[in-house]
Structures are given as C-alpha cells and as structure tokens.
Design a protein around this motif. Structure first.
Motif, PDB file in Angstrom:
ATOM      1  N   GLN A  99       0.965  -1.342  -0.058  1.00 22.13           N
ATOM      2  CA  GLN A  99      -0.044   0.221   0.052  1.00 22.13           C
ATOM      3  C   GLN A  99       1.056   1.225   0.136  1.00 22.13           C
ATOM      4  O   GLN A  99       0.613   2.221  -0.789  1.00 22.13           O
ATOM      5  CB  GLN A  99      -1.126   0.082   1.243  1.00 22.13           C
ATOM      6  N   ILE A 100       1.864   1.284   0.698  1.00 15.86           N
ATOM      7  CA  ILE A 100       2.960   2.531   1.096  1.00 15.86           C
ATOM      8  C   ILE A 100       3.518   2.583  -0.300  1.00 15.86           C
ATOM      9  O   ILE A 100       3.736   3.795  -0.905  1.00 15.86           O
ATOM     10  CB  ILE A 100       3.785   2.293   2.124  1.00 15.86           C
ATOM     11  N   PHE A 101       4.124   1.372  -0.814  1.00 16.84           N
ATOM     12  CA  PHE A 101       4.690   1.553  -1.941  1.00 16.84           C
ATOM     13  C   PHE A 101       4.138   2.158  -3.392  1.00 16.84           C
ATOM     14  O   PHE A 101       4.315   3.082  -4.016  1.00 16.84           O
ATOM     15  CB  PHE A 101       5.300   0.059  -2.500  1.00 16.84           C
ATOM     16  N   ASN A 102       2.648   1.735  -3.417  1.00 21.06           N
ATOM     17  CA  ASN A 102       1.877   2.087  -4.530  1.00 21.06           C
ATOM     18  C   ASN A 102       1.493   3.526  -4.272  1.00 21.06           C
ATOM     19  O   ASN A 102       1.413   4.489  -5.154  1.00 21.06           O
ATOM     20  CB  ASN A 102       0.502   1.312  -4.444  1.00 21.06           C
ATOM     21  N   THR A 103       1.169   3.975  -3.066  1.00 20.71           N
ATOM     22  CA  THR A 103       0.983   5.396  -2.840  1.00 20.71           C
ATOM     23  C   THR A 103       2.105   6.286  -3.175  1.00 20.71           C
ATOM     24  O   THR A 103       1.751   7.320  -3.624  1.00 20.71           O
ATOM     25  CB  THR A 103       0.615   5.663  -1.265  1.00 20.71           C
ATOM     26  N   LEU A 104       3.215   6.223  -2.668  1.00 16.78           N
ATOM     27  CA  LEU A 104       4.387   6.763  -2.935  1.00 16.78           C
ATOM     28  C   LEU A 104       4.611   6.964  -4.485  1.00 16.78           C
ATOM     29  O   LEU A 104       5.204   7.811  -4.846  1.00 16.78           O
ATOM     30  CB  LEU A 104       5.579   6.229  -2.380  1.00 16.78           C
ATOM     31  N   CYS A 105       4.449   5.755  -5.249  1.00 12.80           N
ATOM     32  CA  CYS A 105       4.605   5.648  -6.723  1.00 12.80           C
ATOM     33  C   CYS A 105       3.680   6.786  -7.549  1.00 12.80           C
ATOM     34  O   CYS A 105       4.141   7.320  -8.261  1.00 12.80           O
ATOM     35  CB  CYS A 105       4.453   4.224  -7.128  1.00 12.80           C
TER      36      CYS A 105
END
Length: 227
Positions: A99-105
């Motif tokens: 979730q964090i990875f996708n949000t930051l992307c």
C-alpha cells in the motif's frame, strides 16, 4: 524531485528466512560448498553476487563465471518456487508495504526505485508472490549489476537521474532498508537512511527505524544525512 529507493528482503517482503535457507541450499547443491559462514551479514559484501564471489575467492582463488552464475540462479529460483508452493505464507509483504509503495509511486514530486543485493529473477519472483506491484517504479538494480551494495544503490540513482534528466541532490535521496549493510552503504553514498526496526539494526541507535509503515511519511525528509 525526491527519490525513495527500497531494498526488498526484510524491507518490502517478509522473505529473509526462506531466501537464506534456499540460498544456502543452492550454494551446497550447485557449487559443493560445505562448512561456510551462513550468517551472511558477516561477508564483505552482503549481496548474492558478493557472497558467492568471496566464497569462490576463498575456496578456488577466482571468481565465478557467467555460466556458473546462471546455473546458480536457476537452481536457487527453483528452490524458492518449491518453498512457495509448499508454504505460501513464506513469501508475504511486510505489513502495509504494498500500500505504501503504491501510494508513493503515485505521489507527485517523488520517484521510486529498487536496489537489492538479490538476483533479478529471485527478487521479482518474491515481489510477485508478496503482491508488490512495480508498475510505478522508475529504476531497479540487482546483484547482477554490482557486488557491493553501495554500487547497486548507486546504479539505481544513476538510472533515475537519467530517466528524469536531472541530478538530484544527495540530501533528497532516501534508502529504506533493514540491515546494517544497508545503513553502511548509505553512509558511503552520503544519502539518507530509514530502517525497518529489527534485530539487525538494534546496535545502531541514532537512525530512524519504522515499527509500522504508516510512520514513513513523517520521517522522509526531516532527518540528517548519515554522518
């Protein structure tokens, strides 16, 4: 533009145990190594390529060939696939990592990269199994790209600079990792470090350590570059 670069094992994926187990088995099966150090944090370069190179230098006074490397990767990946087929739970995300990875992307002004000491093939397999989508990731570097972790991270930074046609200041680059070797590499490069809280970083008290990925936003840009 700011860069956030992630490690994989122990950082995005909860795969350190299965990775170490299959890596050790592959070293024995493919190269016939016996009685070697299996605490891989003790090697000069804690990367798949660095560990194998050191073992070859110590036991054969040479490095490995491309053919030997490819044979090892193939067997190692087969062991990982067999382990996953037997126990799906052995390859999962670190809680909230996807979730964090996708949000930051998807966040404006931020560019995301990967830099891991693992092989490309094994790393991508573990990410798929853990449900980590790399669609928004700008650059990736693996054990095939260098033996030293600082050089693997540096390779990702170079790719990101080329992709964006800029040279981002070191103070605007964060590496997220879970090992002492990750922290040491960021010190050598002069970039920022955020650690995943675990026993491997227990002796380093002056760094940011995440107990929960929800904490990452508050720590991304308000810390000093490693001294």
């Amino acid at each position: 533009m700011k860069y956030i670069i992630f490690d994989i094992d122990g950082t995005l994926t909860d795969t350190t145990e299965v990775d170490d187990r299959c890596f050790t088995r592959a070293l024995e099966d493919v190269f016939g190594f016996k009685g070697f150090e299996t605490n891989y944090g003790h090697y000069v370069n804690t990367t798949d390529s660095g560990i194998i190179d050191q073992l070859f230098q110590e036991q054969h006074q040479r490095t490995y060939t491309d053919a030997e490397r490819e044979s090892f990767i193939s067997h190692f990946c087969n062991l990982l696939k067999a382990a996953y087929a037997q126990e799906k739970h052995c390859m999962k995300e670190i809680p909230k990592a996807a979730q964090i990875f996708n949000t930051l992307c998807g966040q404006e002004g931020i560019s995301i990269g990967l830099a891991t000491g693992g092989w490309r093939e094994s790393a991508l397999f573990k990410l798929r199994c853990a449900g980590i989508n790399l669609e928004g990731c700008v650059a990736t570097s693996f054990a095939q790209d260098a033996k030293a972790r600082r050089d693997i991270i540096g390779n990702t930074i170079r790719q990101m600079n080329e992709q964006h046609n800029i040279e981002v200041p070191k103070n605007d680059i964060v590496y997220v990792g879970d090992g002492r070797w990750d922290y040491e590499a960021t010190k050598q490069l002069g970039i920022r470090f955020i650690g995943i809280n675990n026993k491997k970083l227990a002796e380093i008290s002056h760094i940011v350590k995440l107990d929960d990925y929800d904490e990452i936003h508050q720590h991304l840009w308000n810390q000093a570059v490693p001294a």
